[in-house]
Design an enzyme around this catalytic site. Structure first.
Site, PDB file in Angstrom:
ATOM      1  N   ASP A   1       0.818  -1.220   0.000  1.00 22.20           N
ATOM      2  CA  ASP A   1       0.000   0.000   0.000  1.00 22.20           C
ATOM      3  C   ASP A   1       0.855   1.275   0.000  1.00 22.20           C
ATOM      4  OD1 ASP A   1      -2.410   1.381   0.085  1.00 22.20           O
ATOM      5  OD2 ASP A   1      -3.215   0.232   1.763  1.00 22.20           O
TER       6      ASP A   1
ATOM      7  N   GLU B   1      -0.821   1.791  -5.066  1.00 18.25           N
ATOM      8  CA  GLU B   1      -0.354   3.170  -4.944  1.00 18.25           C
ATOM      9  C   GLU B   1      -1.415   4.133  -5.447  1.00 18.25           C
ATOM     10  OE1 GLU B   1       1.801   6.311  -7.327  1.00 18.25           O
ATOM     11  OE2 GLU B   1       0.418   4.720  -7.822  1.00 18.25           O
ATOM     12  N   TRP B   2      -2.591   3.549  -5.771  1.00 16.65           N
ATOM     13  CA  TRP B   2      -3.810   4.303  -6.129  1.00 16.65           C
ATOM     14  C   TRP B   2      -3.662   5.123  -7.413  1.00 16.65           C
ATOM     15  CZ3 TRP B   2      -2.634   6.770  -0.862  1.00 16.65           C
ATOM     16  CH2 TRP B   2      -2.693   5.793   0.147  1.00 16.65           C
ATOM     17  N   GLY B   3      -2.669   4.791  -8.225  1.00 15.15           N
ATOM     18  CA  GLY B   3      -2.523   5.484  -9.508  1.00 15.15           C
ATOM     19  C   GLY B   3      -1.954   6.884  -9.381  1.00 15.15           C
TER      20      GLY B   3
ATOM     21  N   ASP C   1      -9.704   3.998  -3.615  1.00 14.57           N
ATOM     22  CA  ASP C   1     -10.485   2.827  -3.196  1.00 14.57           C
ATOM     23  C   ASP C   1     -11.905   2.796  -3.754  1.00 14.57           C
ATOM     24  OD1 ASP C   1      -8.246   2.431  -1.709  1.00 14.57           O
ATOM     25  OD2 ASP C   1      -9.293   2.170   0.202  1.00 14.57           O
TER      26      ASP C   1
HETATM   27  C1  GLA Z   1      -5.920   1.388   1.451  1.00 13.65           C
HETATM   28  C2  GLA Z   1      -6.064   0.416   0.280  1.00 13.65           C
HETATM   29  C3  GLA Z   1      -7.216  -0.531   0.564  1.00 13.65           C
HETATM   30  C4  GLA Z   1      -6.964  -1.298   1.847  1.00 13.65           C
HETATM   31  C5  GLA Z   1      -6.721  -0.335   2.997  1.00 13.65           C
HETATM   32  C6  GLA Z   1      -6.219  -1.040   4.254  1.00 13.65           C
HETATM   33  O1  GLA Z   1      -7.010   2.226   1.561  1.00 13.65           O
HETATM   34  O2  GLA Z   1      -6.252   1.111  -0.908  1.00 13.65           O
HETATM   35  O3  GLA Z   1      -7.406  -1.435  -0.528  1.00 13.65           O
HETATM   36  O4  GLA Z   1      -5.860  -2.143   1.675  1.00 13.65           O
HETATM   37  O5  GLA Z   1      -5.744   0.653   2.676  1.00 13.65           O
HETATM   38  O6  GLA Z   1      -5.974  -0.171   5.314  1.00 13.65           O
END
Ligand code: GLA
Length: 405
Positions: A153, A186-188, A208
């Site tokens: 993450d 890394e959410w892009g 997310d």
């Molecule tokens: C981030 C990630 C999620 C999950 C949470 C866990 O938000 O994007 O997919 O793994 O952390 O805390």
């Protein structure tokens, strides 16, 4: 003889050097998008061994394993709040009284693969110890437990360079020596599709997902993305995905409370996107409808198609969007999505369309070639492209067709 062995040494050296410089990751993994289950979407950090063992057991009895799901991934919340005196991560003894190796062995004994979570930052998103500065030590620990998949993450990473942080962890996994899928989360934010294929097998392309088709509701000042929000961010990055390196539009919310048609559309679209299919629902409480969606073998075959190409948005009109996914053997998958708020009649004249895709060099003129149509959700053949395709599609629903010459 002497010369020969020197040459051999030189070759060996070059091979080793190139492995460490370029190909950190285990190249053979995830030739099709990984499939599995992850604890986060339903349980967040409320996980423990009895609950998870029950989940593993239902993974088998529910037909998930038979449908192709393989990985069982523990997300955030499996650790104690501190490392031990040697700096090792510790599985929370309240949650995992037998330790993590014993749980991993249980997962493996059922023929599944085991995945775990940590974070590139100093702490995970839920505040547990992160891997920053412990990359090689953590990778060795995971390898000793038999971990097959690491989700990594991006919380608490102030001042850290994303490319370098993920490359370091990829090298640590390689050095630990056990083949593991490396899932970058890394959410892009730093366009991982442009640099992460050498490090990992998949990278999150967005923030997310939340449990909503059109709009999510903000909670604690934060708003997750809906299925449609995420869908709209995939078209421009489809060229970066392929066998062994996938864009990850996040885990599935199927079975977590959306309406049947929404779950069905969500799953269909993720299969069209060649997305990793990580179920995120409570497998012990699946309705028949949820099971039927998650184990729809014809849709899974579209997701897992050997060509490994994501769909593209071909056409959009009056709330109807048409997605096309080129498949191996010159087949095609076509998904009609109705994202308007009323049922719509679709009258699609194949012969008025030429479908082309520069990435796969697809160029289909239905005046030149006739395709047979198979309606995947209706589970029936519905004629050919010589006739108009006519159907009423409900709001937030889909029709998915497989076209064969
Ligand atoms: C981030 C990630 C999620 C999950 C949470 C866990 O938000 O994007 O997919 O793994 O952390 O805390």
């Amino acid at each position: 003889m002497k010369f020969k062995s020197k040459a051999l040494l030189a070759v060996l050296f070059c091979t080793m050097a190139s492995v460490s410089a370029f190909a950190q990751k285990f190249e053979e993994l995830a030739q099709t998008p990984p499939m599995g289950w992850n604890s986060w979407n339903t349980f967040q950090t409320k996980i423990d061994e009895p609950l998870l063992k029950g989940m593993v057991d239902t993974y088998l009895t529910s037909g998930m394993k038979d449908a192709g799901y393989t990985y069982f991934v523990l997300d955030d919340g499996w650790m104690t709040m501190e490392r031990d005196k040697d700096g090792n991560l510790v599985a929370d003894p309240q949650k995992f009284p037998n330790g993590m190796k014993a749980f991993a062995d249980y997962v493996h004994s059922k023929g599944l693969k085991f995945g775990i979570y940590n974070c590139a930052g100093t702490k995970t998103c839920a505040g547990y110890p992160g891997t920053r500065g412990y990359e090689y030590q953590d990778a060795r620990l995971y390898a000793s437990w038999g971990v097959d998949y690491l989700k990594f993450d991006w919380c608490n990473t102030e001042g850290i360079n994303a490319k370098e942080a993920y490359a370091t962890m990829a090298k640590a996994i390689r050095a630990a020596g056990r083949p593991m899928i490396f899932s970058l989360c890394e959410w892009g934010q730093h366009q991982p599709w442009k640099w992460a294929a050498k490090d990992g097998q998949l990278w999150r392309s967005t923030g997310d997902i939340g449990n909503a088709f059109e709009e999510t509701v903000a909670k604690d000042g934060w708003k997750p993305l809906s299925v449609l929000n995420i869908l709209d961010r995939q078209d421009s990055i489809r060229q970066y995905a392929g066998p062994g390196h996938w864009n990850d539009p996040d885990m599935l919310e199927v079975g977590n409370g959306m309406k049947y048609n929404e779950d069905k559309a969500h799953f269909s679209l993720w299969c069209m996107l060649a997305a990793p299919l990580m179920a995120g629902n409570d497998l012990r409480k699946m309705s028949e409808q949820t099971t039927a969606i998650l184990t729809n073998k014809e849709l899974i075959a579209i997701d897992q198609d050997a060509l490994g190409v994501e769909c593209f948005k071909y056409y959009s009109f009056d709330g109807i969007e048409i997605f096309v996914k080129p498949l191996a053997n010159n087949e095609l998958a076509i998904c009609f999505l109705n994202r308007s708020n009323r049922p719509q009649n679709v009258n699609f004249d194949w012969k008025a369309h030429i479908i082309s895709d520069a990435i796969t060099k697809t160029n289909i003129d239905f005046n030149q070639a006739t395709y047979k149509l198979h309606d995947i959700w209706a589970k029936k053949d519905i004629g050919t492209t010589d006739k108009l395709f006519k159907q009423t599609i409900g709001a937030d629903d889909v029709v998915v067709l497989r076209l064969t010459k």
